[in-house]
Design a protein around this motif. Structure first.
Motif, PDB file in Angstrom:
ATOM      1  N   ASN A 100      -3.622 -16.036  -2.297  1.00 36.16           N
ATOM      2  CA  ASN A 100      -4.789 -15.138  -2.187  1.00 36.16           C
ATOM      3  C   ASN A 100      -4.284 -13.770  -1.734  1.00 36.16           C
ATOM      4  OD1 ASN A 100      -4.387 -15.466   0.688  1.00 36.16           O
ATOM      5  ND2 ASN A 100      -5.434 -17.421   0.457  1.00 36.16           N
ATOM      6  N   VAL A 101      -5.183 -12.828  -1.559  1.00 34.11           N
ATOM      7  CA  VAL A 101      -4.738 -11.485  -1.147  1.00 34.11           C
ATOM      8  C   VAL A 101      -4.360 -11.471   0.335  1.00 34.11           C
ATOM      9  CG1 VAL A 101      -6.987 -10.470  -0.529  1.00 34.11           C
ATOM     10  CG2 VAL A 101      -5.215  -9.023  -1.488  1.00 34.11           C
ATOM     11  N   THR A 102      -4.921 -12.374   1.105  1.00 33.12           N
ATOM     12  CA  THR A 102      -4.558 -12.457   2.529  1.00 33.12           C
ATOM     13  C   THR A 102      -3.071 -12.768   2.662  1.00 33.12           C
ATOM     14  OG1 THR A 102      -6.777 -13.250   3.033  1.00 33.12           O
ATOM     15  CG2 THR A 102      -5.085 -13.638   4.702  1.00 33.12           C
TER      16      THR A 102
ATOM     17  N   LYS B 161     -12.015 -13.269  -7.346  1.00 32.37           N
ATOM     18  CA  LYS B 161     -13.209 -12.412  -7.292  1.00 32.37           C
ATOM     19  C   LYS B 161     -13.375 -11.754  -8.674  1.00 32.37           C
ATOM     20  CE  LYS B 161     -12.557 -11.702  -2.333  1.00 32.37           C
ATOM     21  NZ  LYS B 161     -13.633 -12.016  -1.391  1.00 32.37           N
TER      22      LYS B 161
ATOM     23  N   ASP C 154      -5.247  -2.937  -0.907  1.00 28.77           N
ATOM     24  CA  ASP C 154      -5.943  -4.220  -0.984  1.00 28.77           C
ATOM     25  C   ASP C 154      -7.018  -4.076  -2.064  1.00 28.77           C
ATOM     26  OD1 ASP C 154      -7.646  -6.363  -0.696  1.00 28.77           O
ATOM     27  OD2 ASP C 154      -8.095  -6.033   1.417  1.00 28.77           O
TER      28      ASP C 154
ATOM     29  N   ALA D  43     -11.970  -0.955  -1.947  1.00 31.14           N
ATOM     30  CA  ALA D  43     -13.437  -0.898  -1.787  1.00 31.14           C
ATOM     31  C   ALA D  43     -13.866  -1.853  -0.692  1.00 31.14           C
ATOM     32  CB  ALA D  43     -14.144  -1.254  -3.087  1.00 31.14           C
TER      33      ALA D  43
END
Ligand SMILES: Cc1ncc(COP(=O)(O)O)c(C=O)c1O
Length: 392
Positions: free
Chosen positions: A79-81, A207, A181, A154
Protein backbone atom coordinates in the motif's frame (compact mmCIF):
# COMPACT_ATOMS: atom_id res chain seq x y z
CA UNK A 1 -30.43 -2.55 10.41
CA UNK A 2 -31.62 -2.03 6.85
CA UNK A 3 -29.08 -3.43 4.43
CA UNK A 4 -31.06 -3.98 1.24
CA UNK A 5 -29.78 -0.87 -0.46
CA UNK A 6 -26.19 0.24 -0.40
CA UNK A 7 -25.17 3.55 -1.78
CA UNK A 8 -21.40 3.69 -1.65
CA UNK A 9 -19.99 7.17 -1.08
CA UNK A 10 -16.73 6.24 0.62
CA UNK A 11 -14.41 6.13 -2.38
CA UNK A 12 -11.74 8.12 -0.57
CA UNK A 13 -11.29 5.08 1.69
CA UNK A 14 -11.22 2.60 -1.17
CA UNK A 15 -12.87 2.62 -4.59
CA UNK A 16 -15.88 0.35 -4.96
CA UNK A 17 -17.10 -1.36 -6.96
CA UNK A 18 -14.01 -2.36 -8.91
CA UNK A 19 -14.20 -3.04 -12.63
CA UNK A 20 -15.26 -6.67 -13.06
CA UNK A 21 -11.98 -7.55 -14.79
CA UNK A 22 -10.08 -7.04 -11.50
CA UNK A 23 -11.67 -9.93 -9.61
CA UNK A 24 -11.61 -12.06 -12.76
CA UNK A 25 -7.86 -11.54 -13.21
CA UNK A 26 -7.14 -12.32 -9.56
CA UNK A 27 -9.23 -15.43 -9.66
CA UNK A 28 -7.64 -16.55 -12.95
CA UNK A 29 -4.17 -16.05 -11.47
CA UNK A 30 -4.96 -18.15 -8.41
CA UNK A 31 -6.85 -20.86 -10.25
CA UNK A 32 -4.95 -21.29 -13.48
CA UNK A 33 -1.43 -19.93 -12.94
CA UNK A 34 -0.34 -19.09 -9.42
CA UNK A 35 3.44 -19.63 -9.70
CA UNK A 36 5.76 -17.61 -7.46
CA UNK A 37 7.95 -14.86 -8.91
CA UNK A 38 11.54 -15.77 -9.83
CA UNK A 39 11.45 -18.74 -7.49
CA UNK A 40 10.81 -21.63 -9.91
CA UNK A 41 12.33 -23.50 -12.82
CA UNK A 42 11.31 -21.26 -15.73
CA UNK A 43 8.23 -23.39 -16.39
CA UNK A 44 5.43 -21.89 -18.45
CA UNK A 45 3.66 -20.98 -15.24
CA UNK A 46 6.83 -19.34 -13.85
CA UNK A 47 7.22 -17.32 -17.03
CA UNK A 48 3.55 -16.35 -16.93
CA UNK A 49 4.02 -14.84 -13.48
CA UNK A 50 7.21 -13.05 -14.54
CA UNK A 51 5.43 -11.70 -17.59
CA UNK A 52 2.44 -10.52 -15.54
CA UNK A 53 4.61 -8.72 -12.94
CA UNK A 54 6.88 -7.19 -15.59
CA UNK A 55 3.90 -5.94 -17.57
CA UNK A 56 2.41 -4.44 -14.42
CA UNK A 57 5.77 -2.76 -13.69
CA UNK A 58 5.91 -1.38 -17.23
CA UNK A 59 2.37 -0.03 -16.98
CA UNK A 60 2.99 1.67 -13.61
CA UNK A 61 6.26 3.18 -14.87
CA UNK A 62 4.52 4.58 -17.95
CA UNK A 63 1.44 5.63 -15.99
CA UNK A 64 3.36 7.85 -13.56
CA UNK A 65 6.54 8.63 -15.46
CA UNK A 66 5.76 8.45 -19.18
CA UNK A 67 6.48 5.80 -21.79
CA UNK A 68 10.29 5.90 -21.59
CA UNK A 69 10.44 5.32 -17.83
CA UNK A 70 12.57 2.34 -16.78
CA UNK A 71 10.20 -0.26 -15.23
CA UNK A 72 12.97 -1.38 -12.88
CA UNK A 73 12.44 1.89 -11.02
CA UNK A 74 9.08 0.61 -9.79
CA UNK A 75 8.92 -1.03 -6.37
CA UNK A 76 5.75 -2.89 -5.46
CA UNK A 77 4.50 -2.66 -1.88
CA UNK A 78 1.34 -3.58 0.03
CA UNK A 79 0.00 0.00 0.00
CA UNK A 80 1.14 3.62 -0.01
CA UNK A 81 1.76 3.51 3.75
CA UNK A 82 4.46 0.89 3.22
CA UNK A 83 5.78 2.84 0.24
CA UNK A 84 6.13 6.03 2.30
CA UNK A 85 7.77 4.15 5.16
CA UNK A 86 10.31 2.63 2.77
CA UNK A 87 11.13 6.03 1.30
CA UNK A 88 11.20 8.12 4.48
CA UNK A 89 12.96 5.61 6.72
CA UNK A 90 15.29 4.63 3.88
CA UNK A 91 16.46 8.18 3.25
CA UNK A 92 16.22 10.26 6.41
CA UNK A 93 18.97 9.89 9.01
CA UNK A 94 19.51 11.69 12.33
CA UNK A 95 20.60 15.26 11.75
CA UNK A 96 18.67 15.58 8.47
CA UNK A 97 15.80 18.06 8.00
CA UNK A 98 12.45 17.16 6.45
CA UNK A 99 9.38 19.28 5.82
CA UNK A 100 5.80 18.25 5.21
CA UNK A 101 2.41 19.97 5.06
CA UNK A 102 -0.22 20.38 7.73
CA UNK A 103 -2.70 18.42 5.56
CA UNK A 104 -1.03 15.04 5.88
CA UNK A 105 -2.47 11.62 6.46
CA UNK A 106 -0.78 9.66 9.26
CA UNK A 107 0.88 7.56 6.55
CA UNK A 108 3.26 10.51 6.23
CA UNK A 109 2.99 12.00 9.71
CA UNK A 110 3.63 8.91 11.81
CA UNK A 111 6.83 7.75 10.08
CA UNK A 112 8.06 11.35 10.29
CA UNK A 113 7.26 11.56 14.00
CA UNK A 114 9.13 8.26 14.54
CA UNK A 115 12.13 9.66 12.66
CA UNK A 116 11.87 12.88 14.64
CA UNK A 117 12.18 10.90 17.87
CA UNK A 118 15.40 9.48 16.42
CA UNK A 119 16.99 12.83 15.61
CA UNK A 120 15.53 13.94 12.27
CA UNK A 121 14.24 17.51 12.31
CA UNK A 122 10.63 17.69 11.07
CA UNK A 123 8.83 20.88 10.08
CA UNK A 124 5.10 20.90 9.42
CA UNK A 125 4.38 23.70 6.97
CA UNK A 126 1.04 25.40 7.69
CA UNK A 127 -1.60 25.26 4.95
CA UNK A 128 -4.48 27.70 4.50
CA UNK A 129 -7.94 27.10 5.97
CA UNK A 130 -8.82 25.48 2.62
CA UNK A 131 -5.90 23.09 2.91
CA UNK A 132 -3.64 24.73 0.34
CA UNK A 133 0.14 24.63 0.71
CA UNK A 134 1.12 28.02 -0.61
CA UNK A 135 4.31 28.36 -2.66
CA UNK A 136 5.72 31.10 -0.42
CA UNK A 137 5.38 28.83 2.63
CA UNK A 138 7.37 26.10 0.93
CA UNK A 139 9.87 28.59 -0.42
CA UNK A 140 10.50 30.00 3.05
CA UNK A 141 11.18 26.53 4.46
CA UNK A 142 13.41 25.59 1.53
CA UNK A 143 15.36 28.79 2.18
CA UNK A 144 16.19 27.54 5.69
CA UNK A 145 17.78 24.39 4.26
CA UNK A 146 16.05 21.03 3.89
CA UNK A 147 17.07 17.50 2.93
CA UNK A 148 13.60 16.28 1.90
CA UNK A 149 10.07 17.52 1.25
CA UNK A 150 7.11 15.15 1.40
CA UNK A 151 3.42 15.90 1.11
CA UNK A 152 0.15 14.59 -0.20
CA UNK A 153 -1.07 15.51 -3.67
CA UNK A 154 -4.67 15.81 -2.47
CA UNK A 155 -6.27 15.79 0.95
CA UNK A 156 -8.18 12.67 1.93
CA UNK A 157 -10.33 14.85 4.21
CA UNK A 158 -11.54 17.74 2.06
CA UNK A 159 -10.18 16.93 -1.42
CA UNK A 160 -7.94 20.00 -1.78
CA UNK A 161 -5.33 19.38 -4.49
CA UNK A 162 -1.83 20.85 -4.14
CA UNK A 163 -0.53 22.64 -7.23
CA UNK A 164 2.51 20.57 -8.20
CA UNK A 165 3.24 22.80 -11.18
CA UNK A 166 3.99 25.58 -8.70
CA UNK A 167 5.45 23.57 -5.82
CA UNK A 168 7.67 21.01 -7.55
CA UNK A 169 9.88 23.57 -9.36
CA UNK A 170 10.61 25.23 -6.00
CA UNK A 171 11.98 21.97 -4.60
CA UNK A 172 13.86 21.31 -7.80
CA UNK A 173 15.49 24.75 -7.92
CA UNK A 174 16.59 24.25 -4.33
CA UNK A 175 17.91 20.77 -5.18
CA UNK A 176 15.71 19.17 -2.50
CA UNK A 177 14.14 15.75 -3.22
CA UNK A 178 10.35 15.83 -3.35
CA UNK A 179 8.33 12.77 -2.32
CA UNK A 180 4.65 12.73 -3.27
CA UNK A 181 1.80 10.77 -1.69
CA UNK A 182 -0.61 10.19 -4.58
CA UNK A 183 -3.10 8.08 -2.58
CA UNK A 184 -6.08 10.25 -3.52
CA UNK A 185 -5.05 11.34 -7.01
CA UNK A 186 -3.56 8.35 -8.85
CA UNK A 187 -6.07 7.32 -11.52
CA UNK A 188 -8.14 10.46 -11.00
CA UNK A 189 -5.80 13.34 -11.92
CA UNK A 190 -2.85 13.41 -14.31
CA UNK A 191 0.44 12.77 -12.49
CA UNK A 192 3.77 13.48 -14.16
CA UNK A 193 6.65 12.26 -12.02
CA UNK A 194 9.14 13.12 -14.77
CA UNK A 195 7.98 16.71 -15.29
CA UNK A 196 7.85 17.32 -11.54
CA UNK A 197 11.14 15.45 -11.15
CA UNK A 198 9.76 13.52 -8.18
CA UNK A 199 12.36 11.72 -6.11
CA UNK A 200 9.70 9.16 -5.22
CA UNK A 201 6.13 8.94 -6.39
CA UNK A 202 4.25 6.80 -3.86
CA UNK A 203 0.93 5.21 -4.80
CA UNK A 204 -1.73 2.87 -3.51
CA UNK A 205 -3.50 0.43 -5.81
CA UNK A 206 -6.94 0.24 -4.25
CA UNK A 207 -8.30 3.76 -4.61
CA UNK A 208 -8.34 5.66 -7.93
CA UNK A 209 -6.24 3.00 -9.64
CA UNK A 210 -9.24 0.69 -9.09
CA UNK A 211 -7.07 -2.26 -8.11
CA UNK A 212 -7.36 -4.58 -5.13
CA UNK A 213 -6.37 -3.80 -1.56
CA UNK A 214 -2.86 -4.95 -0.70
CA UNK A 215 -1.21 -3.30 -3.70
CA UNK A 216 0.81 -0.12 -4.00
CA UNK A 217 4.33 1.03 -4.63
CA UNK A 218 6.92 3.62 -5.53
CA UNK A 219 8.21 5.02 -8.78
CA UNK A 220 11.76 6.07 -7.92
CA UNK A 221 14.10 8.55 -9.45
CA UNK A 222 17.16 6.39 -9.81
CA UNK A 223 19.66 8.59 -7.97
CA UNK A 224 17.27 8.94 -5.04
CA UNK A 225 16.68 5.17 -4.87
CA UNK A 226 20.44 4.73 -4.73
CA UNK A 227 20.58 7.03 -1.69
CA UNK A 228 17.95 5.02 0.23
CA UNK A 229 18.53 2.01 2.44
CA UNK A 230 16.05 -0.86 2.11
CA UNK A 231 13.65 -1.20 5.03
CA UNK A 232 13.05 -4.91 4.48
CA UNK A 233 15.72 -7.39 3.45
CA UNK A 234 15.48 -11.04 2.46
CA UNK A 235 14.95 -13.37 -0.48
CA UNK A 236 14.50 -11.82 -3.89
CA UNK A 237 14.87 -14.91 -6.10
CA UNK A 238 18.06 -13.30 -7.40
CA UNK A 239 21.73 -13.04 -6.31
CA UNK A 240 21.11 -16.09 -4.11
CA UNK A 241 24.84 -16.61 -3.62
CA UNK A 242 25.02 -13.37 -1.63
CA UNK A 243 24.01 -12.87 1.98
CA UNK A 244 23.52 -9.15 1.60
CA UNK A 245 20.54 -7.46 -0.02
CA UNK A 246 21.06 -6.74 -3.76
CA UNK A 247 21.65 -3.08 -4.50
CA UNK A 248 20.00 -3.18 -7.94
CA UNK A 249 16.42 -2.23 -8.65
CA UNK A 250 13.80 -3.58 -8.37
CA UNK A 251 15.27 -6.27 -6.07
CA UNK A 252 16.73 -3.79 -3.56
CA UNK A 253 13.34 -2.86 -2.09
CA UNK A 254 11.35 -6.03 -2.88
CA UNK A 255 12.32 -8.82 -0.50
CA UNK A 256 9.80 -11.61 0.07
CA UNK A 257 7.04 -13.00 -2.11
CA UNK A 258 4.95 -10.16 -3.50
CA UNK A 259 1.15 -9.98 -3.54
CA UNK A 260 0.88 -11.74 -6.89
CA UNK A 261 -2.93 -12.13 -7.06
CA UNK A 262 -3.07 -8.44 -6.13
CA UNK A 263 -0.68 -7.49 -8.91
CA UNK A 264 -2.75 -9.55 -11.38
CA UNK A 265 -5.77 -7.50 -10.29
CA UNK A 266 -3.81 -4.24 -10.45
CA UNK A 267 -2.66 -5.04 -13.98
CA UNK A 268 -6.26 -5.64 -15.01
CA UNK A 269 -7.36 -2.34 -13.47
CA UNK A 270 -4.50 -0.49 -15.20
CA UNK A 271 -5.64 -1.94 -18.53
CA UNK A 272 -9.18 -0.84 -17.72
CA UNK A 273 -7.96 2.67 -16.81
CA UNK A 274 -5.92 2.87 -20.00
CA UNK A 275 -9.01 2.12 -22.03
CA UNK A 276 -11.27 4.51 -20.10
CA UNK A 277 -8.59 7.25 -19.79
CA UNK A 278 -7.92 9.21 -16.64
CA UNK A 279 -9.39 12.36 -18.20
CA UNK A 280 -12.77 10.63 -18.70
CA UNK A 281 -12.75 9.57 -15.07
CA UNK A 282 -11.71 13.02 -13.89
CA UNK A 283 -14.51 14.66 -15.88
CA UNK A 284 -17.14 12.22 -14.64
CA UNK A 285 -16.07 12.63 -11.02
CA UNK A 286 -16.08 16.39 -11.45
CA UNK A 287 -19.66 16.30 -12.78
CA UNK A 288 -20.81 14.31 -9.78
CA UNK A 289 -18.76 16.58 -7.52
CA UNK A 290 -20.40 19.74 -8.86
CA UNK A 291 -23.85 18.29 -8.31
CA UNK A 292 -23.07 17.23 -4.77
CA UNK A 293 -21.23 20.45 -3.91
CA UNK A 294 -24.01 22.70 -5.18
CA UNK A 295 -26.53 20.70 -3.19
CA UNK A 296 -24.43 20.72 -0.02
CA UNK A 297 -24.00 24.48 -0.12
CA UNK A 298 -27.77 24.92 -0.14
CA UNK A 299 -28.58 22.80 2.90
CA UNK A 300 -29.14 24.98 5.96
CA UNK A 301 -27.24 23.84 9.04
CA UNK A 302 -24.45 22.08 7.14
CA UNK A 303 -20.89 23.35 7.30
CA UNK A 304 -18.54 22.42 4.47
CA UNK A 305 -14.76 22.40 5.02
CA UNK A 306 -12.22 23.24 2.34
CA UNK A 307 -12.89 24.71 -1.09
CA UNK A 308 -16.37 25.81 -2.06
CA UNK A 309 -15.92 25.28 -5.80
CA UNK A 310 -14.62 22.29 -7.77
CA UNK A 311 -11.51 24.21 -8.84
CA UNK A 312 -8.43 22.65 -7.24
CA UNK A 313 -10.32 19.96 -5.43
CA UNK A 314 -11.48 16.37 -5.76
CA UNK A 315 -15.05 15.27 -5.03
CA UNK A 316 -14.14 14.48 -1.41
CA UNK A 317 -16.37 16.52 0.89
CA UNK A 318 -16.08 17.00 4.64
CA UNK A 319 -19.14 18.38 6.40
CA UNK A 320 -20.60 18.83 9.86
CA UNK A 321 -24.14 19.46 11.04
CA UNK A 322 -24.92 22.22 13.48
CA UNK A 323 -26.64 19.93 15.91
CA UNK A 324 -25.76 16.36 15.03
CA UNK A 325 -22.52 14.53 15.73
CA UNK A 326 -20.87 13.33 12.49
CA UNK A 327 -20.57 9.77 13.79
CA UNK A 328 -24.28 9.72 14.54
CA UNK A 329 -25.01 11.20 11.11
CA UNK A 330 -22.96 8.45 9.40
CA UNK A 331 -24.91 5.80 11.32
CA UNK A 332 -28.26 7.33 10.42
CA UNK A 333 -27.28 7.60 6.76
CA UNK A 334 -26.32 3.93 6.76
CA UNK A 335 -29.29 2.67 8.76
CA UNK A 336 -32.05 4.69 7.13
CA UNK A 337 -30.83 5.13 3.57
CA UNK A 338 -28.06 2.54 3.12
CA UNK A 339 -25.58 5.34 2.42
CA UNK A 340 -21.94 4.54 3.20
CA UNK A 341 -19.73 7.46 4.24
CA UNK A 342 -16.95 7.91 6.77
CA UNK A 343 -17.10 10.06 9.91
CA UNK A 344 -14.34 11.02 12.33
CA UNK A 345 -10.75 12.06 11.77
CA UNK A 346 -9.83 9.98 8.69
CA UNK A 347 -6.31 9.16 9.98
CA UNK A 348 -5.46 12.81 9.43
CA UNK A 349 -5.60 14.80 12.68
CA UNK A 350 -3.27 17.50 11.32
CA UNK A 351 -5.58 18.08 8.36
CA UNK A 352 -8.60 18.42 10.64
CA UNK A 353 -6.67 20.89 12.82
CA UNK A 354 -5.89 22.91 9.70
CA UNK A 355 -9.50 22.91 8.54
CA UNK A 356 -10.91 23.70 11.99
CA UNK A 357 -12.67 20.34 12.46
CA UNK A 358 -10.51 18.88 15.24
CA UNK A 359 -11.23 17.03 17.52
CA UNK A 360 -14.79 16.26 16.40
CA UNK A 361 -13.78 15.36 12.84
CA UNK A 362 -16.30 15.50 10.02
CA UNK A 363 -18.58 13.40 7.87
CA UNK A 364 -16.76 12.59 4.63
CA UNK A 365 -18.76 11.99 1.48
CA UNK A 366 -16.73 10.77 -1.48
CA UNK A 367 -18.49 9.72 -4.70
CA UNK A 368 -16.62 7.79 -7.36
CA UNK A 369 -16.73 6.99 -11.05
CA UNK A 370 -19.53 4.43 -10.73
CA UNK A 371 -21.97 6.64 -8.83
CA UNK A 372 -24.98 8.13 -10.60
CA UNK A 373 -26.76 11.49 -10.48
CA UNK A 374 -29.73 9.77 -8.84
CA UNK A 375 -27.50 8.53 -6.04
CA UNK A 376 -26.09 12.01 -5.46
CA UNK A 377 -29.64 13.38 -5.29
CA UNK A 378 -30.68 10.66 -2.84
CA UNK A 379 -27.70 11.49 -0.62
CA UNK A 380 -28.57 15.20 -0.72
CA UNK A 381 -32.17 14.45 0.18
CA UNK A 382 -31.03 12.30 3.14
CA UNK A 383 -28.73 15.10 4.32
CA UNK A 384 -31.58 17.59 4.02
CA UNK A 385 -33.81 15.37 6.15
CA UNK A 386 -31.10 14.95 8.82
CA UNK A 387 -30.39 18.64 8.85
CA UNK A 388 -34.09 19.49 9.21
CA UNK A 389 -34.59 16.96 11.99
CA UNK A 390 -31.66 18.32 13.95
CA UNK A 391 -32.01 22.00 13.25
CA UNK A 392 -32.15 24.01 16.50
C1 LIG B 1 -3.68 10.90 1.42
C2 LIG B 1 -3.54 9.48 1.89
N1 LIG B 1 -2.33 9.01 2.20
C3 LIG B 1 -2.15 7.75 2.61
C4 LIG B 1 -3.20 6.87 2.72
C5 LIG B 1 -2.95 5.47 3.16
O1 LIG B 1 -3.35 4.57 2.15
P1 LIG B 1 -3.14 3.01 2.34
O2 LIG B 1 -4.00 2.61 3.51
O3 LIG B 1 -3.57 2.42 1.07
O4 LIG B 1 -1.70 2.81 2.64
C6 LIG B 1 -4.49 7.32 2.41
C7 LIG B 1 -5.64 6.43 2.57
O5 LIG B 1 -6.64 6.78 3.11
C8 LIG B 1 -4.65 8.65 1.98
O6 LIG B 1 -5.85 9.12 1.63
Amino acid sequence: MEQERSLYLNNAATSWPKPRCVAEAMSAFLEARGANLARGSASTRDLDTLDMVTTCRLKIAAFFGGPSTDPRNVTFTANVTEALNIVLKGFLKPGMRAATSSMEHNAVMRPLRRLESEGVSVTVMPCTKEGVLEPHTLERELGKGLDLVVFTHASNVCGTVQDLDLLAPLCNSAGVPLVLDTAQTAGVLPIDAARWNLAACCFTGHKGLMGPQGTGGILWREDFAAACRPLIEGGTGSFSHEEVQPSVLPDKFEAGTPNLPGLAGLLASLNWLEEKEVETIRRREEELGIRLLEGLLQIPGIRLYGKRTMRGRLPVFAVNFENLDNGRAALELADRWGIETRPGLHCAPAAHKTLGSFPQGALRIAPGFFNTEEEIDLCLEALRVLSREHHP
